[in-house]
Scaffold this active site. Structure first.
Site, PDB file in Angstrom:
ATOM      1  N   PHE A 177      -7.335  -0.722  -5.107  1.00 17.40           N
ATOM      2  CA  PHE A 177      -8.091  -1.033  -6.596  1.00 17.40           C
ATOM      3  C   PHE A 177      -9.220  -1.831  -6.518  1.00 17.40           C
ATOM      4  CE2 PHE A 177      -7.198  -4.782  -9.628  1.00 17.40           C
ATOM      5  CZ  PHE A 177      -8.047  -4.361 -10.594  1.00 17.40           C
ATOM      6  N   THR A 224      -6.114 -14.564  -1.750  1.00 16.36           N
ATOM      7  CA  THR A 224      -5.483 -15.030  -3.260  1.00 16.36           C
ATOM      8  C   THR A 224      -5.286 -16.166  -3.313  1.00 16.36           C
ATOM      9  OG1 THR A 224      -3.452 -14.450  -4.393  1.00 16.36           O
ATOM     10  CG2 THR A 224      -3.180 -14.220  -2.074  1.00 16.36           C
ATOM     11  N   ASP A 225      -5.276 -16.609  -4.745  1.00 12.06           N
ATOM     12  CA  ASP A 225      -4.817 -18.036  -5.121  1.00 12.06           C
ATOM     13  C   ASP A 225      -3.501 -18.102  -4.982  1.00 12.06           C
ATOM     14  OD1 ASP A 225      -3.765 -16.304  -6.991  1.00 12.06           O
ATOM     15  OD2 ASP A 225      -4.463 -17.532  -8.844  1.00 12.06           O
ATOM     16  N   GLU A 226      -2.720 -17.142  -4.534  1.00  9.91           N
ATOM     17  CA  GLU A 226      -1.123 -17.278  -4.200  1.00  9.91           C
ATOM     18  C   GLU A 226      -0.591 -18.127  -3.186  1.00  9.91           C
ATOM     19  OE1 GLU A 226       1.365 -13.743  -5.284  1.00  9.91           O
ATOM     20  OE2 GLU A 226      -0.328 -13.105  -6.922  1.00  9.91           O
ATOM     21  N   ALA A 250       3.014 -15.715   1.856  1.00 10.54           N
ATOM     22  CA  ALA A 250       2.929 -16.196   3.362  1.00 10.54           C
ATOM     23  C   ALA A 250       2.043 -15.375   4.271  1.00 10.54           C
ATOM     24  CB  ALA A 250       4.246 -16.220   3.610  1.00 10.54           C
ATOM     25  N   LYS A 270      -0.598 -13.426   3.150  1.00 11.65           N
ATOM     26  CA  LYS A 270      -2.160 -13.818   3.287  1.00 11.65           C
ATOM     27  C   LYS A 270      -2.687 -15.214   3.548  1.00 11.65           C
ATOM     28  CE  LYS A 270      -4.615 -11.430   1.258  1.00 11.65           C
ATOM     29  NZ  LYS A 270      -5.547 -10.427   1.597  1.00 11.65           N
ATOM     30  N   TYR A 309       4.313 -11.922   0.419  1.00 11.54           N
ATOM     31  CA  TYR A 309       3.284 -11.410   0.412  1.00 11.54           C
ATOM     32  C   TYR A 309       2.311 -12.778   0.557  1.00 11.54           C
ATOM     33  CZ  TYR A 309      -1.356 -10.832  -2.370  1.00 11.54           C
ATOM     34  OH  TYR A 309      -2.596 -10.732  -2.401  1.00 11.54           O
ATOM     35  N   ARG A 329      11.793 -12.178 -11.266  1.00 14.72           N
ATOM     36  CA  ARG A 329      11.435 -12.064  -9.904  1.00 14.72           C
ATOM     37  C   ARG A 329      12.162 -13.190  -9.155  1.00 14.72           C
ATOM     38  NH1 ARG A 329       5.190 -12.107  -8.950  1.00 14.72           N
ATOM     39  NH2 ARG A 329       5.407  -9.687  -9.116  1.00 14.72           N
ATOM     40  N   ARG A 350      -0.705 -16.717 -15.189  1.00 21.03           N
ATOM     41  CA  ARG A 350      -1.426 -16.329 -14.389  1.00 21.03           C
ATOM     42  C   ARG A 350      -3.139 -16.506 -14.787  1.00 21.03           C
ATOM     43  NH1 ARG A 350       2.584 -16.866 -11.931  1.00 21.03           N
ATOM     44  NH2 ARG A 350       3.679 -15.433 -10.692  1.00 21.03           N
ATOM     45  N   SER A 407      -0.262  -5.399  -0.960  1.00 18.46           N
ATOM     46  CA  SER A 407      -0.649  -6.415  -2.182  1.00 18.46           C
ATOM     47  C   SER A 407       0.284  -6.818  -3.318  1.00 18.46           C
ATOM     48  CB  SER A 407      -2.084  -6.220  -2.610  1.00 18.46           C
ATOM     49  OG  SER A 407      -1.729  -4.678  -3.523  1.00 18.46           O
TER      50      SER A 407
HETATM   51  P1  NAD Z   1      -4.153  -2.392  -3.369  1.00 10.80           P
HETATM   52  O1  NAD Z   1      -2.703  -2.528  -2.893  1.00 10.80           O
HETATM   53  O2  NAD Z   1      -4.614  -1.750  -4.660  1.00 10.80           O
HETATM   54  O3  NAD Z   1      -5.141  -1.724  -2.098  1.00 10.80           O
HETATM   55  C1  NAD Z   1      -4.806  -1.887  -0.839  1.00 10.80           C
HETATM   56  C2  NAD Z   1      -5.663  -0.909  -0.016  1.00 10.80           C
HETATM   57  O4  NAD Z   1      -5.518  -1.042   1.300  1.00 10.80           O
HETATM   58  C3  NAD Z   1      -5.146   0.706  -0.328  1.00 10.80           C
HETATM   59  O5  NAD Z   1      -6.048   1.470  -0.403  1.00 10.80           O
HETATM   60  C4  NAD Z   1      -4.233   0.903   0.985  1.00 10.80           C
HETATM   61  O6  NAD Z   1      -4.227   2.213   1.207  1.00 10.80           O
HETATM   62  C5  NAD Z   1      -5.288   0.122   2.140  1.00 10.80           C
HETATM   63  N1  NAD Z   1      -4.226  -0.240   3.303  1.00 10.80           N
HETATM   64  C6  NAD Z   1      -3.075  -0.791   3.131  1.00 10.80           C
HETATM   65  N2  NAD Z   1      -2.595  -1.010   4.515  1.00 10.80           N
HETATM   66  C7  NAD Z   1      -3.602  -0.657   4.987  1.00 10.80           C
HETATM   67  C8  NAD Z   1      -3.656  -0.628   6.836  1.00 10.80           C
HETATM   68  N3  NAD Z   1      -2.744  -0.970   7.533  1.00 10.80           N
HETATM   69  N4  NAD Z   1      -4.843  -0.146   7.168  1.00 10.80           N
HETATM   70  C9  NAD Z   1      -5.812   0.257   6.314  1.00 10.80           C
HETATM   71  N5  NAD Z   1      -5.865   0.258   5.188  1.00 10.80           N
HETATM   72  C10 NAD Z   1      -4.605  -0.067   4.521  1.00 10.80           C
HETATM   73  O7  NAD Z   1      -4.888  -3.975  -3.272  1.00 10.80           O
HETATM   74  P2  NAD Z   1      -5.675  -4.641  -4.147  1.00 10.80           P
HETATM   75  O8  NAD Z   1      -5.124  -5.196  -5.480  1.00 10.80           O
HETATM   76  O9  NAD Z   1      -7.165  -3.713  -4.179  1.00 10.80           O
HETATM   77  O10 NAD Z   1      -6.066  -5.894  -3.235  1.00 10.80           O
HETATM   78  C11 NAD Z   1      -7.335  -5.872  -2.371  1.00 10.80           C
HETATM   79  C12 NAD Z   1      -7.165  -7.397  -1.630  1.00 10.80           C
HETATM   80  O11 NAD Z   1      -7.506  -8.279  -2.431  1.00 10.80           O
HETATM   81  C13 NAD Z   1      -5.907  -7.519  -0.889  1.00 10.80           C
HETATM   82  O12 NAD Z   1      -6.319  -8.187   0.174  1.00 10.80           O
HETATM   83  C14 NAD Z   1      -5.414  -8.560  -1.829  1.00 10.80           C
HETATM   84  O13 NAD Z   1      -4.458  -9.397  -0.988  1.00 10.80           O
HETATM   85  C15 NAD Z   1      -6.354  -9.355  -2.456  1.00 10.80           C
HETATM   86  N6  NAD Z   1      -6.053  -9.726  -3.693  1.00 10.80           N
HETATM   87  C16 NAD Z   1      -5.615  -8.997  -4.876  1.00 10.80           C
HETATM   88  C17 NAD Z   1      -5.570  -9.452  -6.108  1.00 10.80           C
HETATM   89  C18 NAD Z   1      -4.997  -8.517  -7.246  1.00 10.80           C
HETATM   90  O14 NAD Z   1      -5.006  -9.027  -8.106  1.00 10.80           O
HETATM   91  N7  NAD Z   1      -4.964  -7.110  -6.989  1.00 10.80           N
HETATM   92  C19 NAD Z   1      -5.616 -10.759  -6.278  1.00 10.80           C
HETATM   93  C20 NAD Z   1      -5.770 -11.589  -5.256  1.00 10.80           C
HETATM   94  C21 NAD Z   1      -6.288 -11.091  -4.208  1.00 10.80           C
HETATM   95  P1  TYD Z   2       1.865  -9.000 -10.850  1.00 11.09           P
HETATM   96  O1  TYD Z   2       0.850  -8.023 -11.669  1.00 11.09           O
HETATM   97  O2  TYD Z   2       2.642  -8.189 -10.265  1.00 11.09           O
HETATM   98  O3  TYD Z   2       0.938  -9.970 -10.055  1.00 11.09           O
HETATM   99  P2  TYD Z   2       1.351 -11.525  -9.065  1.00 11.09           P
HETATM  100  O4  TYD Z   2       2.896 -11.160  -8.710  1.00 11.09           O
HETATM  101  O5  TYD Z   2       0.643 -11.073  -7.849  1.00 11.09           O
HETATM  102  O6  TYD Z   2       1.048 -12.372  -9.910  1.00 11.09           O
HETATM  103  O7  TYD Z   2       2.629  -9.726 -11.865  1.00 11.09           O
HETATM  104  C1  TYD Z   2       1.787 -10.738 -12.863  1.00 11.09           C
HETATM  105  C2  TYD Z   2       2.698 -11.537 -13.762  1.00 11.09           C
HETATM  106  O8  TYD Z   2       3.575 -10.731 -14.416  1.00 11.09           O
HETATM  107  C3  TYD Z   2       3.997 -12.319 -12.750  1.00 11.09           C
HETATM  108  O9  TYD Z   2       4.149 -13.441 -13.533  1.00 11.09           O
HETATM  109  C4  TYD Z   2       5.144 -11.317 -12.974  1.00 11.09           C
HETATM  110  C5  TYD Z   2       4.790 -10.805 -14.100  1.00 11.09           C
HETATM  111  N1  TYD Z   2       5.376  -9.358 -14.540  1.00 11.09           N
HETATM  112  C6  TYD Z   2       6.164  -9.096 -15.338  1.00 11.09           C
HETATM  113  O10 TYD Z   2       6.662  -9.725 -16.241  1.00 11.09           O
HETATM  114  N2  TYD Z   2       6.442  -7.646 -15.525  1.00 11.09           N
HETATM  115  C7  TYD Z   2       6.329  -6.927 -14.954  1.00 11.09           C
HETATM  116  O11 TYD Z   2       6.650  -5.621 -14.934  1.00 11.09           O
HETATM  117  C8  TYD Z   2       5.398  -7.052 -13.594  1.00 11.09           C
HETATM  118  C9  TYD Z   2       4.937  -6.112 -12.768  1.00 11.09           C
HETATM  119  C10 TYD Z   2       5.058  -8.423 -13.593  1.00 11.09           C
END
Ligand code: NAD
Ligand code: TYD
Length: 343
Positions: free
Chosen positions: A13, A125-127, A154, A156, A152, A276, A216, A85
């Site tokens: 993403f 991540t902020d998590e 932990a 990160k 997750y 959850r 969030r 992620s």
């Molecule tokens: P995502 O799950 O959409 O994408 C992860 C990508 O990494 C995928 O393309 C997957 O194929 C690749 N991947 C997974 N394991 C791999 C491996 N062992 N070797 C090579 N490639 C691998 O994740 P995202 O939402 O795009 O998140 C990207 C980064 O941002 C992550 O490090 C995540 O912890 C961090 N992050 C995400 C969010 C969010 O809201 N999505 C928020 C804070 C931080």
């Molecule tokens: P998510 O998008 O999974 O991100 P994160 O867990 O990394 O914060 O979830 C965002 C918030 O939404 C979280 O408080 C969990 C909640 N949630 C729902 O209520 N319903 C859902 O189907 C999902 C996926 C998340």
């Protein structure tokens, strides 16, 4: 001066949005995308740039030291997104989170040192900071201690500690960003926004965990990309920056109601489901230092970002429908009625 930028996880993403962003704004650079194409990696997200002479895709795993070393020869900058992620998947199957997020990061760090990369930027991540109280004004700051509470977060947190340890111990030039929940184009439809919008488009209900009062901090993915760019270009070596998209709180239930309103649906589309396990109550980020030091601020309000996201999912059904179909087994395992215990 042109640079070679290695992006890990660039088929996911945020990584795919970042590659688009970077190539648009830095066309003189070459981007190498190393991605294992797990369930979350999707070459369709990069179809439009696949033929560019300055874009190279390598299918491979970040835990593969030999491959990673080979690729890193001649790389100037690493932007490390690759990770497992999704919190809910980490609750069902933690071990892959440790392998990819911790060991994979360490393999990359070793290769970055060996190949003398000029900057290793780690996306986190902020998590890692744990959970704040509801209805408090407290926010995560650079002084907040780590307190991860899901497999997750932990994993990160472990990766963040490793990056800083490589900086202290071996002098690796790094920067690190801890950002809040991203939303926007190309998000796998399992996280709240992608799932909610596509469920509405499919005529299904939107599942809300527990009482829906969890909070969030929501960050539009393009704004996350511009923050990373600021840090890469002007950030201090060895520094951490927090990136968030909001100033005030909004609960999950109010976010879902906003999505439904923007999609001309009413609240009868909401379905409360089993909470959850260990669900963090509230995240909120103080990103004022990023604004003061590097002049960054989000370009859109939540409502504007959501409207762009809804428009994109509405126009790109061919992108998300196969992904949703492929995730049915996970959905069946993860979602339980509000009254039923998790098994
Ligand atoms: P995502 O799950 O959409 O994408 C992860 C990508 O990494 C995928 O393309 C997957 O194929 C690749 N991947 C997974 N394991 C791999 C491996 N062992 N070797 C090579 N490639 C691998 O994740 P995202 O939402 O795009 O998140 C990207 C980064 O941002 C992550 O490090 C995540 O912890 C961090 N992050 C995400 C969010 C969010 O809201 N999505 C928020 C804070 C931080
Ligand atoms: P998510 O998008 O999974 O991100 P994160 O867990 O990394 O914060 O979830 C965002 C918030 O939404 C979280 O408080 C969990 C909640 N949630 C729902 O209520 N319903 C859902 O189907 C999902 C996926 C998340």
């Amino acid at each position: 001066m042109s640079q070679t930028v290695l992006v890990t996880g660039g088929a996911g993403f945020i990584g795919s949005n970042f590659i688009h962003y970077w190539l648009k704004n830095h066309p003189e650079d070459t981007v190498i995308n190393l991605d294992a194409l797990t369930y979350a990696g999707n070459p369709a997200s990069l179809q439009d740039i696949a033929g560019l002479p300055n874009y190279v895709f390598v299918e491979g795993n970040i835990t593969d030291g030999e491959l990673v070393n080979k690729i890193m020869d001649d790389v100037d900058v690493v932007v490390h997104f690759a990770a497992e992620s999704h919190v809910d998947r980490s609750i069902l199957e933690p071990s892959i989170f440790l392998t990819t997020n911790v060991i994979g990061t360490q393999v990359l760090l070793d290769a970055a040192l060996k190949n003398h990369v000029k900057r290793f930027h780690h996306i986190s991540t902020d998590e890692v900071f744990g959970s704040l109280e509801l209805n408090s004004s407290e926010k995560f700051t650079l002084k907040t201690p780590y307190d991860p509470r899901s497999p997750y977060s932990a994993s990160k947190a472990g990766s963040d500690h490793l990056v800083r340890a490589y900086g202290e111990t071996y002098g690796l030039p790094f920067t690190l960003t801890n950002c809040s929940n991203n939303y926007g184009e190309f998000q796998f439809p399992e996280k709240l926004f992608g799932l909610a919008i596509t469920n509405v488009l499919e005529g299904k209900k939107v599942p809300v965990y527990g009482d829906g009062l969890n909070v969030r901090d929501w960050l539009y993915v393009q704004d996350h990309c511009s923050a990373i760019e600021k840090v890469l270009l002007n950030g201090r070596e060895g520094a951490t920056y927090l990136v968030g998209g909001l100033v005030g709180d909004i609960s999950n239930i109010d976010v879902v109601k906003l999505i439904l309103k923007l999609m001309d649906r009413d609240d009868s589309q909401i379905e409360f489901v089993k909470d959850r396990a260990g669900h963090d109550r509230r995240y909120a980020i103080d990103w004022s230092h990023l604004n003061q030091e590097l002049g960054w601020s989000p370009s859109v309000t939540l409502e504007e970002g959501l409207q762009k996201t809804i428009d994109w999912y509405t126009q790109n059904e061919a992108w998300w429908r196969p992904l949703k179909a492929s995730a049915q087994a996970f959905f069946a395992q993860n979602y339980k009625p509000a009254t039923e215990a998790h098994s």
